[in-house]
Design a protein around this motif. Structure first.
Motif, PDB file in Angstrom:
ATOM      1  N   ILE A  34      38.027 -12.982  -3.714  1.00  0.00           N
ATOM      2  CA  ILE A  34      37.668 -13.682  -4.556  1.00  0.00           C
ATOM      3  C   ILE A  34      39.010 -13.245  -6.028  1.00  0.00           C
ATOM      4  O   ILE A  34      39.244 -14.490  -6.536  1.00  0.00           O
ATOM      5  CB  ILE A  34      36.405 -13.513  -5.318  1.00  0.00           C
ATOM      6  CG1 ILE A  34      35.144 -14.257  -3.969  1.00  0.00           C
ATOM      7  CG2 ILE A  34      36.158 -14.543  -6.385  1.00  0.00           C
ATOM      8  CD1 ILE A  34      33.638 -13.861  -3.870  1.00  0.00           C
ATOM      9  N   ILE A  35      38.346 -12.004  -6.314  1.00  0.00           N
ATOM     10  CA  ILE A  35      39.619 -12.013  -7.360  1.00  0.00           C
ATOM     11  C   ILE A  35      40.548 -12.144  -6.933  1.00  0.00           C
ATOM     12  O   ILE A  35      41.719 -12.607  -7.863  1.00  0.00           O
ATOM     13  CB  ILE A  35      38.998 -10.490  -8.336  1.00  0.00           C
ATOM     14  CG1 ILE A  35      37.054 -10.740  -8.688  1.00  0.00           C
ATOM     15  CG2 ILE A  35      39.782 -10.109  -9.572  1.00  0.00           C
ATOM     16  CD1 ILE A  35      37.157  -9.644  -9.280  1.00  0.00           C
ATOM     17  N   ARG A  90      30.053  -7.399 -11.028  1.00  0.00           N
ATOM     18  CA  ARG A  90      30.969  -5.805  -9.865  1.00  0.00           C
ATOM     19  C   ARG A  90      30.618  -4.945 -11.038  1.00  0.00           C
ATOM     20  O   ARG A  90      30.396  -3.728 -10.928  1.00  0.00           O
ATOM     21  CB  ARG A  90      31.905  -6.602  -9.759  1.00  0.00           C
ATOM     22  CG  ARG A  90      32.576  -4.372  -9.712  1.00  0.00           C
ATOM     23  CD  ARG A  90      34.206  -5.397  -8.863  1.00  0.00           C
ATOM     24  NE  ARG A  90      35.694  -5.350  -9.685  1.00  0.00           N
ATOM     25  CZ  ARG A  90      36.683  -5.555  -9.959  1.00  0.00           C
ATOM     26  NH1 ARG A  90      37.378  -6.120  -8.023  1.00  0.00           N
ATOM     27  NH2 ARG A  90      36.779  -5.855 -10.681  1.00  0.00           N
ATOM     28  N   ASN A 132      33.145 -12.362 -11.844  1.00  0.00           N
ATOM     29  CA  ASN A 132      32.625 -11.873 -10.589  1.00  0.00           C
ATOM     30  C   ASN A 132      32.729 -10.532 -10.810  1.00  0.00           C
ATOM     31  O   ASN A 132      32.567  -8.920 -10.656  1.00  0.00           O
ATOM     32  CB  ASN A 132      34.101 -12.164  -9.497  1.00  0.00           C
ATOM     33  CG  ASN A 132      33.775 -12.749  -9.248  1.00  0.00           C
ATOM     34  OD1 ASN A 132      32.474 -13.103  -7.941  1.00  0.00           O
ATOM     35  ND2 ASN A 132      33.846 -14.580  -9.191  1.00  0.00           N
ATOM     36  N   ASN A 133      33.895  -9.910 -12.087  1.00  0.00           N
ATOM     37  CA  ASN A 133      33.755  -8.490 -12.549  1.00  0.00           C
ATOM     38  C   ASN A 133      33.074  -8.197 -13.914  1.00  0.00           C
ATOM     39  O   ASN A 133      32.574  -6.625 -12.965  1.00  0.00           O
ATOM     40  CB  ASN A 133      35.674  -8.841 -13.084  1.00  0.00           C
ATOM     41  CG  ASN A 133      35.933  -6.718 -13.913  1.00  0.00           C
ATOM     42  OD1 ASN A 133      35.892  -6.737 -13.061  1.00  0.00           O
ATOM     43  ND2 ASN A 133      35.429  -6.643 -15.506  1.00  0.00           N
ATOM     44  N   ALA A 136      30.673  -4.653   0.450  1.00  0.00           N
ATOM     45  CA  ALA A 136      31.076  -5.937  -0.137  1.00  0.00           C
ATOM     46  C   ALA A 136      31.590  -5.556  -1.582  1.00  0.00           C
ATOM     47  O   ALA A 136      32.495  -6.629  -1.857  1.00  0.00           O
ATOM     48  CB  ALA A 136      29.358  -7.072  -0.571  1.00  0.00           C
ATOM     49  N   LEU A 137      31.880  -5.026  -2.865  1.00  0.00           N
ATOM     50  CA  LEU A 137      32.548  -5.339  -3.757  1.00  0.00           C
ATOM     51  C   LEU A 137      34.168  -5.203  -3.765  1.00  0.00           C
ATOM     52  O   LEU A 137      34.766  -5.991  -3.609  1.00  0.00           O
ATOM     53  CB  LEU A 137      32.320  -3.455  -4.806  1.00  0.00           C
ATOM     54  CG  LEU A 137      30.381  -4.147  -5.237  1.00  0.00           C
ATOM     55  CD1 LEU A 137      30.213  -2.621  -5.974  1.00  0.00           C
ATOM     56  CD2 LEU A 137      30.499  -5.392  -6.258  1.00  0.00           C
ATOM     57  N   TRP A 138      33.911  -4.308  -2.281  1.00  0.00           N
ATOM     58  CA  TRP A 138      35.700  -4.538  -2.278  1.00  0.00           C
ATOM     59  C   TRP A 138      36.513  -5.391  -1.542  1.00  0.00           C
ATOM     60  O   TRP A 138      37.472  -6.057  -2.355  1.00  0.00           O
ATOM     61  CB  TRP A 138      36.489  -3.284  -1.472  1.00  0.00           C
ATOM     62  CG  TRP A 138      36.101  -1.898  -2.158  1.00  0.00           C
ATOM     63  CD1 TRP A 138      35.588  -1.186  -2.481  1.00  0.00           C
ATOM     64  CD2 TRP A 138      36.885  -1.482  -3.529  1.00  0.00           C
ATOM     65  NE1 TRP A 138      35.656  -0.045  -3.204  1.00  0.00           N
ATOM     66  CE2 TRP A 138      36.384  -0.125  -3.669  1.00  0.00           C
ATOM     67  CE3 TRP A 138      38.460  -2.611  -3.940  1.00  0.00           C
ATOM     68  CZ2 TRP A 138      37.155   0.084  -4.814  1.00  0.00           C
ATOM     69  CZ3 TRP A 138      38.901  -1.918  -5.601  1.00  0.00           C
ATOM     70  CH2 TRP A 138      39.013  -0.179  -5.791  1.00  0.00           C
ATOM     71  N   VAL A 139      35.871  -6.367  -0.502  1.00  0.00           N
ATOM     72  CA  VAL A 139      36.019  -7.370   0.047  1.00  0.00           C
ATOM     73  C   VAL A 139      36.048  -8.839  -1.275  1.00  0.00           C
ATOM     74  O   VAL A 139      36.936  -9.287  -1.038  1.00  0.00           O
ATOM     75  CB  VAL A 139      34.841  -7.801   0.821  1.00  0.00           C
ATOM     76  CG1 VAL A 139      34.656  -8.979   1.004  1.00  0.00           C
ATOM     77  CG2 VAL A 139      34.648  -7.157   1.679  1.00  0.00           C
ATOM     78  N   GLN A 140      34.847  -8.271  -1.792  1.00  0.00           N
ATOM     79  CA  GLN A 140      34.638 -10.049  -3.340  1.00  0.00           C
ATOM     80  C   GLN A 140      36.148  -8.922  -3.762  1.00  0.00           C
ATOM     81  O   GLN A 140      36.966 -10.539  -4.818  1.00  0.00           O
ATOM     82  CB  GLN A 140      33.825  -9.475  -4.142  1.00  0.00           C
ATOM     83  CG  GLN A 140      33.958 -10.301  -5.460  1.00  0.00           C
ATOM     84  CD  GLN A 140      33.034  -9.703  -6.623  1.00  0.00           C
ATOM     85  OE1 GLN A 140      33.408  -8.074  -6.466  1.00  0.00           O
ATOM     86  NE2 GLN A 140      32.191  -9.836  -7.741  1.00  0.00           N
ATOM     87  N   HIS A 141      36.587  -8.021  -4.238  1.00  0.00           N
ATOM     88  CA  HIS A 141      37.746  -8.226  -5.233  1.00  0.00           C
ATOM     89  C   HIS A 141      39.330  -8.779  -4.485  1.00  0.00           C
ATOM     90  O   HIS A 141      39.637  -9.088  -5.418  1.00  0.00           O
ATOM     91  CB  HIS A 141      38.062  -6.330  -5.502  1.00  0.00           C
ATOM     92  CG  HIS A 141      39.718  -6.503  -5.582  1.00  0.00           C
ATOM     93  ND1 HIS A 141      39.716  -6.236  -7.209  1.00  0.00           N
ATOM     94  CD2 HIS A 141      40.180  -5.748  -5.653  1.00  0.00           C
ATOM     95  CE1 HIS A 141      40.731  -6.115  -7.872  1.00  0.00           C
ATOM     96  NE2 HIS A 141      41.275  -5.301  -6.496  1.00  0.00           N
TER      97      HIS A 141
END
Length: 146
Positions: A91-92, A120, A116-117, A83-88
């Motif tokens: 989104i980011i 994370r 967002n960071n 999920a964190l890498w998808v967010q990266h």
């Protein structure tokens, strides 16, 4: 051994994203829109490349660990890391692209990147703590006494 590899990548990810949060992102406030776009276009954001290189190996170590043993820790942490890498990427990176293109609200994009960071970094800190705890439990050479 995979526990140690994963621990190294989680620690490395936390360091990179913390440096971004503490050093790079606050400096955005001192750039005008034109200067920030130029900063990105001059490829001065190369620290992001290090983060992007961590992603595939980090995910691979998580998957190997998940195949080796399925428990609450490996399943939960695998979902969180994915999920964190998808967010990266979803989104980011899209907010960085918005700044590079010079479209939309620069302030909203900068704030979204910072927020967002920060999320994370907090999640990675908790996950790293859990990983350290599990690694210490699973390996015998961490806290040996003579």
């Amino acid at each position: 051994m995979i526990d140690i590899v994963r621990l190294m990548f989680e620690f490395g990810s936390l360091i990179v994203f913390s440096l971004l949060q503490v050093i790079i992102y606050p400096s955005f406030n001192y750039y005008s829109k034109a200067e920030l776009i130029k900063w990105y276009r001059d490829k001065r954001d190369q620290i992001y490349l290090f983060a992007l290189l961590l992603g595939p190996v980090h995910l691979t170590s998580v998957i190997i660990q998940l195949v080796h043993k399925q428990d609450l820790y490996t399943i939960t942490s695998s979902i969180v890391i994915c999920a964190l890498w998808v967010q990266h990427y979803v989104i980011i990176e899209t907010k960085h692209a918005t700044i590079i293109k010079g479209v939309g609200s620069l302030e909203k994009a900068k704030q979204a990147i910072k927020n967002n960071n920060l999320i994370r970094v907090i999640i990675l800190t908790l996950l790293l703590g859990w990983t350290i705890f599990r690694t210490v439990q699973r390996t015998g050479f961490w806290l040996t006494t003579n």
